[in-house]
Design an enzyme around this catalytic site. Sequence first.
Site, short mmCIF file in Angstrom:
data_model
loop_
_atom_site.label_atom_id
_atom_site.label_comp_id
_atom_site.label_asym_id
_atom_site.label_seq_id
_atom_site.Cartn_x
_atom_site.Cartn_y
_atom_site.Cartn_z
N ALA A 8 -2.55 -22.64 -19.60
CA ALA A 8 -3.30 -23.30 -18.10
C ALA A 8 -4.15 -22.33 -17.49
O ALA A 8 -3.73 -21.00 -17.66
CB ALA A 8 -2.36 -23.99 -16.96
N GLY A 47 0.73 -23.79 -21.73
CA GLY A 47 0.24 -25.07 -21.96
C GLY A 47 -0.48 -25.01 -23.54
O GLY A 47 -0.39 -26.17 -23.92
N GLU A 101 2.42 -25.84 -25.61
CA GLU A 101 3.05 -27.11 -25.29
C GLU A 101 2.17 -28.27 -25.92
O GLU A 101 2.55 -29.39 -26.17
CB GLU A 101 3.02 -27.28 -23.65
N GLU A 159 5.41 -18.25 -18.92
CA GLU A 159 5.04 -18.57 -17.70
C GLU A 159 6.18 -17.70 -16.58
O GLU A 159 5.72 -17.48 -15.60
CB GLU A 159 5.44 -20.07 -17.45
N1 COA Z 1 -5.87 -18.24 -17.55
C1 COA Z 1 -7.06 -18.01 -17.18
N2 COA Z 1 -7.71 -16.87 -17.79
C2 COA Z 1 -7.11 -16.50 -18.86
C3 COA Z 1 -6.00 -16.85 -19.15
C4 COA Z 1 -5.30 -18.02 -18.40
N3 COA Z 1 -4.17 -18.37 -18.97
N4 COA Z 1 -5.84 -16.24 -20.58
C5 COA Z 1 -6.74 -15.45 -20.86
N5 COA Z 1 -7.62 -15.66 -19.84
C6 COA Z 1 -8.93 -14.78 -19.76
C7 COA Z 1 -8.64 -13.31 -19.31
O1 COA Z 1 -8.45 -13.44 -17.66
C8 COA Z 1 -9.88 -12.73 -19.59
O2 COA Z 1 -10.95 -13.02 -18.65
P1 COA Z 1 -11.97 -11.81 -18.13
O3 COA Z 1 -12.76 -11.29 -19.42
O4 COA Z 1 -12.83 -12.65 -17.43
O5 COA Z 1 -11.03 -10.76 -17.41
C9 COA Z 1 -10.13 -13.28 -20.65
O6 COA Z 1 -9.37 -14.61 -20.92
C10 COA Z 1 -9.63 -12.50 -22.00
O7 COA Z 1 -8.46 -12.38 -21.83
P2 COA Z 1 -7.59 -10.68 -22.09
O8 COA Z 1 -6.54 -10.77 -21.05
O9 COA Z 1 -8.65 -9.87 -21.67
O10 COA Z 1 -7.42 -10.75 -23.56
P3 COA Z 1 -6.30 -9.57 -24.25
O11 COA Z 1 -6.47 -9.84 -25.82
O12 COA Z 1 -6.13 -8.42 -23.51
O13 COA Z 1 -4.93 -10.51 -23.84
C11 COA Z 1 -3.63 -12.52 -23.95
C12 COA Z 1 -4.82 -11.65 -24.40
C13 COA Z 1 -3.33 -13.99 -24.33
C14 COA Z 1 -2.15 -11.76 -24.15
C15 COA Z 1 -3.67 -12.56 -22.15
O14 COA Z 1 -4.91 -13.06 -22.14
C16 COA Z 1 -2.85 -13.34 -21.50
O15 COA Z 1 -1.45 -12.97 -21.33
N6 COA Z 1 -2.76 -14.73 -21.10
C17 COA Z 1 -2.35 -15.23 -20.19
C18 COA Z 1 -1.13 -15.88 -20.80
C19 COA Z 1 -0.37 -16.94 -20.12
O16 COA Z 1 0.31 -16.25 -19.23
N7 COA Z 1 -0.29 -18.10 -20.35
C20 COA Z 1 0.44 -19.22 -19.60
C21 COA Z 1 -0.33 -19.75 -18.53
S1 COA Z 1 0.63 -20.95 -17.61
#
Ligand code: COA
Length: 258
Positions: A65, A110, A113, A133
Amino acid sequence: MSYQTIIFTVDGPVAVLTFNRPEKLNALNPEMFAEVRDVLNRVAAAPRIRVLILTGQGRAFIAGADIRVFLDLDPLSARRFAAEAHEAAFQIQEMDIPVIAAVNGFALGGGCEMAMACDIIYASEEARFGQPEINLGIIPAFGGTQRLARLVGKMAAKELILTGRIINAAEARAMGLVAQVFPAPAFMEEVRKIAMNLADKGRVALRAAKQSVDRGFDMDLRNGCSVEIANFALCFASPDAKEGAAAFLEKRPPRFSS
Ligand code: COA
Protein backbone atom coordinates in the site's frame (compact mmCIF):
# COMPACT_ATOMS: atom_id res chain seq x y z
CA MET A 1 -12.64 4.78 -18.36
CA SER A 2 -9.05 5.66 -19.16
CA TYR A 3 -6.54 4.56 -16.55
CA GLN A 4 -3.69 6.50 -14.92
CA THR A 5 -2.21 3.85 -12.62
CA ILE A 6 -2.76 0.59 -14.48
CA ILE A 7 -2.62 -0.76 -18.04
CA PHE A 8 -5.38 -3.08 -19.19
CA THR A 9 -5.00 -5.17 -22.34
CA VAL A 10 -6.98 -8.00 -23.83
CA ASP A 11 -5.43 -10.49 -26.24
CA GLY A 12 -8.06 -13.03 -27.34
CA PRO A 13 -9.30 -14.85 -24.24
CA VAL A 14 -6.51 -13.56 -21.96
CA ALA A 15 -6.68 -10.18 -20.20
CA VAL A 16 -3.68 -8.59 -18.52
CA LEU A 17 -3.90 -5.97 -15.79
CA THR A 18 -0.50 -4.33 -15.27
CA PHE A 19 0.06 -2.18 -12.19
CA ASN A 20 1.71 0.92 -13.57
CA ARG A 21 3.27 3.33 -11.09
CA PRO A 22 6.80 2.05 -11.62
CA GLU A 23 8.44 5.16 -10.14
CA LYS A 24 6.73 4.27 -6.82
CA LEU A 25 7.21 0.52 -7.28
CA ASN A 26 3.46 0.28 -8.04
CA ALA A 27 2.49 1.21 -4.47
CA LEU A 28 -1.27 0.88 -4.17
CA ASN A 29 -3.04 4.20 -3.69
CA PRO A 30 -6.81 4.89 -3.70
CA GLU A 31 -6.79 5.79 -7.40
CA MET A 32 -5.14 2.48 -8.29
CA PHE A 33 -7.65 0.62 -6.13
CA ALA A 34 -10.55 2.26 -7.95
CA GLU A 35 -9.04 1.44 -11.34
CA VAL A 36 -8.36 -2.18 -10.37
CA ARG A 37 -11.97 -2.56 -9.17
CA ASP A 38 -13.20 -1.07 -12.46
CA VAL A 39 -11.16 -3.58 -14.47
CA LEU A 40 -12.38 -6.50 -12.35
CA ASN A 41 -15.99 -5.42 -13.01
CA ARG A 42 -15.29 -5.13 -16.74
CA VAL A 43 -13.63 -8.55 -16.86
CA ALA A 44 -16.50 -10.13 -14.91
CA ALA A 45 -18.95 -8.74 -17.50
CA ALA A 46 -16.93 -9.90 -20.54
CA PRO A 47 -17.64 -13.56 -21.31
CA ARG A 48 -14.94 -13.73 -23.99
CA ILE A 49 -12.24 -13.15 -21.33
CA ARG A 50 -11.39 -16.55 -19.89
CA VAL A 51 -8.22 -15.84 -17.87
CA LEU A 52 -6.95 -12.72 -16.10
CA ILE A 53 -3.27 -12.11 -15.40
CA LEU A 54 -2.14 -9.51 -12.84
CA THR A 55 1.42 -8.23 -13.16
CA GLY A 56 3.51 -5.12 -12.56
CA GLN A 57 5.47 -2.66 -14.67
CA GLY A 58 9.15 -2.22 -13.80
CA ARG A 59 10.88 -3.62 -10.71
CA ALA A 60 7.77 -4.41 -8.70
CA PHE A 61 4.54 -6.35 -8.81
CA ILE A 62 3.27 -4.10 -5.99
CA ALA A 63 5.60 -2.90 -3.18
CA GLY A 64 2.65 -2.53 -0.82
CA ALA A 65 0.00 0.00 0.00
CA ASP A 66 1.17 3.56 -0.59
CA ILE A 67 2.78 4.34 2.76
CA ARG A 68 2.06 8.05 2.29
CA VAL A 69 -1.65 7.28 2.74
CA PHE A 70 -1.00 6.03 6.29
CA LEU A 71 0.05 9.49 7.44
CA ASP A 72 -3.57 10.67 7.29
CA LEU A 73 -5.34 7.63 8.71
CA ASP A 74 -7.21 7.60 12.01
CA PRO A 75 -8.82 4.43 13.42
CA LEU A 76 -12.07 4.92 11.50
CA SER A 77 -10.50 5.71 8.14
CA ALA A 78 -7.96 2.89 8.70
CA ARG A 79 -10.85 0.49 9.21
CA ARG A 80 -12.54 1.71 6.02
CA PHE A 81 -9.25 1.46 4.09
CA ALA A 82 -8.66 -2.14 5.21
CA ALA A 83 -12.30 -3.14 4.61
CA GLU A 84 -12.16 -1.80 1.04
CA ALA A 85 -8.88 -3.63 0.41
CA HIS A 86 -10.44 -6.85 1.68
CA GLU A 87 -13.38 -6.37 -0.70
CA ALA A 88 -10.95 -6.02 -3.62
CA ALA A 89 -9.09 -9.17 -2.53
CA PHE A 90 -12.35 -11.11 -2.30
CA GLN A 91 -13.44 -9.76 -5.67
CA ILE A 92 -10.25 -11.24 -7.17
CA GLN A 93 -10.64 -14.53 -5.30
CA GLU A 94 -14.29 -14.88 -6.30
CA MET A 95 -13.90 -14.13 -10.01
CA ASP A 96 -15.53 -16.86 -12.11
CA ILE A 97 -12.39 -17.25 -14.21
CA PRO A 98 -8.84 -18.16 -13.16
CA VAL A 99 -6.77 -15.20 -12.01
CA ILE A 100 -2.99 -15.59 -12.24
CA ALA A 101 -0.51 -13.44 -10.33
CA ALA A 102 2.58 -13.06 -12.52
CA VAL A 103 4.95 -11.71 -9.88
CA ASN A 104 7.74 -9.96 -11.74
CA GLY A 105 9.46 -8.18 -8.81
CA PHE A 106 8.62 -6.91 -5.30
CA ALA A 107 5.33 -8.31 -3.96
CA LEU A 108 5.39 -6.80 -0.50
CA GLY A 109 2.62 -6.06 1.95
CA GLY A 110 -0.56 -5.43 -0.06
CA GLY A 111 1.27 -6.75 -3.14
CA CYS A 112 1.86 -10.13 -1.55
CA GLU A 113 -1.75 -10.05 -0.33
CA MET A 114 -3.13 -9.25 -3.81
CA ALA A 115 -1.07 -12.13 -5.22
CA MET A 116 -2.39 -14.48 -2.55
CA ALA A 117 -5.98 -13.62 -3.51
CA CYS A 118 -5.23 -15.00 -7.00
CA ASP A 119 -5.68 -18.65 -7.96
CA ILE A 120 -2.06 -19.32 -8.99
CA ILE A 121 1.15 -17.41 -8.37
CA TYR A 122 3.99 -17.66 -10.88
CA ALA A 123 7.21 -15.85 -10.07
CA SER A 124 10.09 -14.49 -12.07
CA GLU A 125 13.53 -15.19 -10.60
CA GLU A 126 13.55 -11.49 -9.65
CA ALA A 127 10.42 -11.76 -7.51
CA ARG A 128 10.55 -10.95 -3.79
CA PHE A 129 7.77 -11.62 -1.32
CA GLY A 130 7.12 -10.39 2.20
CA GLN A 131 4.79 -8.81 4.72
CA PRO A 132 7.04 -6.01 6.08
CA GLU A 133 4.22 -4.02 7.75
CA ILE A 134 5.66 -4.78 11.19
CA ASN A 135 8.55 -2.45 10.32
CA LEU A 136 6.01 0.37 9.91
CA GLY A 137 4.40 -0.30 13.28
CA ILE A 138 1.31 -1.90 11.73
CA ILE A 139 0.10 -5.31 10.55
CA PRO A 140 -1.05 -6.66 7.16
CA ALA A 141 -4.52 -5.38 6.34
CA PHE A 142 -5.48 -6.91 2.99
CA GLY A 143 -5.90 -10.43 4.38
CA GLY A 144 -2.22 -11.25 4.89
CA THR A 145 -2.52 -12.64 8.40
CA GLN A 146 -5.30 -14.94 7.19
CA ARG A 147 -4.39 -16.01 3.65
CA LEU A 148 -0.66 -16.45 4.30
CA ALA A 149 -1.31 -18.72 7.30
CA ARG A 150 -3.79 -20.76 5.28
CA LEU A 151 -1.37 -21.06 2.35
CA VAL A 152 1.96 -21.78 4.05
CA GLY A 153 0.94 -22.79 7.59
CA LYS A 154 0.64 -20.86 10.83
CA MET A 155 4.27 -21.00 11.98
CA ALA A 156 5.81 -20.05 8.63
CA ALA A 157 3.29 -17.21 8.28
CA LYS A 158 4.03 -15.85 11.75
CA GLU A 159 7.76 -16.01 11.12
CA LEU A 160 7.35 -13.86 8.00
CA ILE A 161 4.80 -11.46 9.49
CA LEU A 162 6.59 -10.94 12.82
CA THR A 163 10.06 -10.48 11.33
CA GLY A 164 8.97 -8.65 8.16
CA ARG A 165 11.62 -10.71 6.35
CA ILE A 166 11.68 -10.55 2.55
CA ILE A 167 12.09 -13.86 0.72
CA ASN A 168 13.13 -14.69 -2.83
CA ALA A 169 11.20 -16.66 -5.43
CA ALA A 170 12.92 -19.96 -4.62
CA GLU A 171 12.03 -19.73 -0.92
CA ALA A 172 8.47 -18.69 -1.76
CA ARG A 173 8.21 -21.74 -3.99
CA ALA A 174 9.63 -24.03 -1.32
CA MET A 175 6.94 -22.72 1.05
CA GLY A 176 4.20 -23.55 -1.44
CA LEU A 177 3.26 -19.94 -2.11
CA VAL A 178 4.55 -19.98 -5.69
CA ALA A 179 3.65 -22.64 -8.25
CA GLN A 180 6.62 -22.19 -10.60
CA VAL A 181 9.60 -19.88 -11.05
CA PHE A 182 10.75 -18.74 -14.51
CA PRO A 183 13.87 -16.84 -15.66
CA ALA A 184 13.09 -13.13 -15.96
CA PRO A 185 13.53 -12.61 -19.74
CA ALA A 186 10.96 -15.24 -20.75
CA PHE A 187 8.71 -14.78 -17.72
CA MET A 188 5.61 -13.14 -19.22
CA GLU A 189 5.82 -15.33 -22.31
CA GLU A 190 5.75 -18.45 -20.12
CA VAL A 191 2.81 -17.15 -18.09
CA ARG A 192 0.88 -16.22 -21.24
CA LYS A 193 1.39 -19.76 -22.58
CA ILE A 194 -0.07 -21.19 -19.38
CA ALA A 195 -2.95 -18.72 -19.55
CA MET A 196 -3.73 -19.70 -23.16
CA ASN A 197 -3.74 -23.33 -22.10
CA LEU A 198 -6.20 -22.55 -19.28
CA ALA A 199 -8.37 -20.59 -21.71
CA ASP A 200 -8.93 -23.79 -23.71
CA LYS A 201 -10.50 -25.55 -20.75
CA GLY A 202 -14.22 -25.46 -19.96
CA ARG A 203 -15.32 -22.34 -18.14
CA VAL A 204 -17.86 -24.19 -16.03
CA ALA A 205 -15.33 -26.80 -14.87
CA LEU A 206 -12.69 -24.16 -14.09
CA ARG A 207 -15.15 -22.24 -11.96
CA ALA A 208 -16.37 -25.40 -10.23
CA ALA A 209 -12.79 -26.46 -9.49
CA LYS A 210 -11.61 -23.15 -8.04
CA GLN A 211 -14.77 -22.65 -6.04
CA SER A 212 -14.61 -26.18 -4.61
CA VAL A 213 -11.04 -25.68 -3.39
CA ASP A 214 -11.65 -22.17 -2.03
CA ARG A 215 -14.94 -22.83 -0.28
CA GLY A 216 -14.01 -26.30 0.89
CA PHE A 217 -10.69 -25.13 2.31
CA ASP A 218 -12.39 -23.24 5.13
CA MET A 219 -14.77 -26.12 5.99
CA ASP A 220 -14.50 -29.46 7.70
CA LEU A 221 -13.82 -32.39 5.34
CA ARG A 222 -17.40 -33.64 5.06
CA ASN A 223 -18.84 -30.21 4.25
CA GLY A 224 -15.98 -29.48 1.85
CA CYS A 225 -16.68 -32.78 0.07
CA SER A 226 -20.36 -31.77 -0.16
CA VAL A 227 -19.30 -28.63 -2.01
CA GLU A 228 -17.27 -30.82 -4.37
CA ILE A 229 -20.25 -33.15 -4.99
CA ALA A 230 -22.54 -30.22 -5.76
CA ASN A 231 -19.99 -28.63 -8.11
CA PHE A 232 -19.29 -31.98 -9.83
CA ALA A 233 -23.03 -32.32 -10.47
CA LEU A 234 -23.14 -28.77 -11.79
CA CYS A 235 -20.49 -29.63 -14.40
CA PHE A 236 -23.14 -31.84 -16.07
CA ALA A 237 -25.33 -28.79 -16.63
CA SER A 238 -22.80 -27.83 -19.30
CA PRO A 239 -22.27 -29.73 -22.58
CA ASP A 240 -18.54 -29.66 -21.71
CA ALA A 241 -18.77 -32.76 -19.50
CA LYS A 242 -20.14 -34.91 -22.35
CA GLU A 243 -17.78 -33.31 -24.86
CA GLY A 244 -14.75 -34.03 -22.65
CA ALA A 245 -15.61 -37.70 -22.29
CA ALA A 246 -16.57 -38.12 -25.98
CA ALA A 247 -13.36 -36.39 -27.15
CA PHE A 248 -11.24 -38.68 -24.97
CA LEU A 249 -12.95 -41.80 -26.28
CA GLU A 250 -12.74 -40.59 -29.90
CA LYS A 251 -9.04 -39.74 -29.37
CA ARG A 252 -9.39 -36.07 -30.38
CA PRO A 253 -8.93 -32.77 -28.54
CA PRO A 254 -12.08 -31.55 -26.76
CA ARG A 255 -13.95 -28.46 -27.95
CA PHE A 256 -15.44 -26.95 -24.83
CA SER A 257 -18.25 -24.48 -25.38
CA SER A 258 -18.90 -23.00 -21.94
N1 COA B 1 4.57 3.20 -0.56
C1 COA B 1 4.96 4.40 -1.08
N2 COA B 1 6.08 4.56 -1.81
C2 COA B 1 6.84 3.48 -2.02
C3 COA B 1 6.50 2.22 -1.51
C4 COA B 1 5.30 2.10 -0.76
N3 COA B 1 4.89 0.93 -0.26
N4 COA B 1 7.47 1.34 -1.87
C5 COA B 1 8.36 2.04 -2.60
N5 COA B 1 7.98 3.32 -2.69
C6 COA B 1 8.67 4.41 -3.38
C7 COA B 1 9.87 4.92 -2.62
O1 COA B 1 9.48 5.85 -1.62
C8 COA B 1 10.68 5.56 -3.73
O2 COA B 1 10.07 6.79 -4.05
P1 COA B 1 11.03 8.12 -4.23
O3 COA B 1 11.90 7.78 -5.42
O4 COA B 1 10.06 9.21 -4.53
O5 COA B 1 11.79 8.27 -2.98
C9 COA B 1 10.41 4.62 -4.90
O6 COA B 1 9.21 3.93 -4.61
C10 COA B 1 11.50 3.60 -5.14
O7 COA B 1 11.70 2.88 -3.91
P2 COA B 1 13.12 2.75 -3.19
O8 COA B 1 12.86 2.50 -1.73
O9 COA B 1 13.99 3.93 -3.52
O10 COA B 1 13.71 1.45 -3.90
P3 COA B 1 14.74 0.39 -3.30
O11 COA B 1 15.12 -0.50 -4.42
O12 COA B 1 15.83 1.09 -2.55
O13 COA B 1 13.91 -0.46 -2.22
C11 COA B 1 11.99 -1.69 -1.42
C12 COA B 1 12.86 -1.28 -2.64
C13 COA B 1 10.78 -2.44 -1.97
C14 COA B 1 12.80 -2.63 -0.51
C15 COA B 1 11.57 -0.44 -0.63
O14 COA B 1 11.00 0.49 -1.55
C16 COA B 1 10.56 -0.69 0.44
O15 COA B 1 10.91 -1.19 1.49
N6 COA B 1 9.26 -0.34 0.19
C17 COA B 1 8.22 -0.44 1.17
C18 COA B 1 7.78 -1.87 1.33
C19 COA B 1 6.71 -1.97 2.40
O16 COA B 1 6.93 -1.70 3.54
N7 COA B 1 5.52 -2.40 1.97
C20 COA B 1 4.40 -2.56 2.85
C21 COA B 1 3.59 -1.31 2.90
S1 COA B 1 2.19 -1.52 3.94
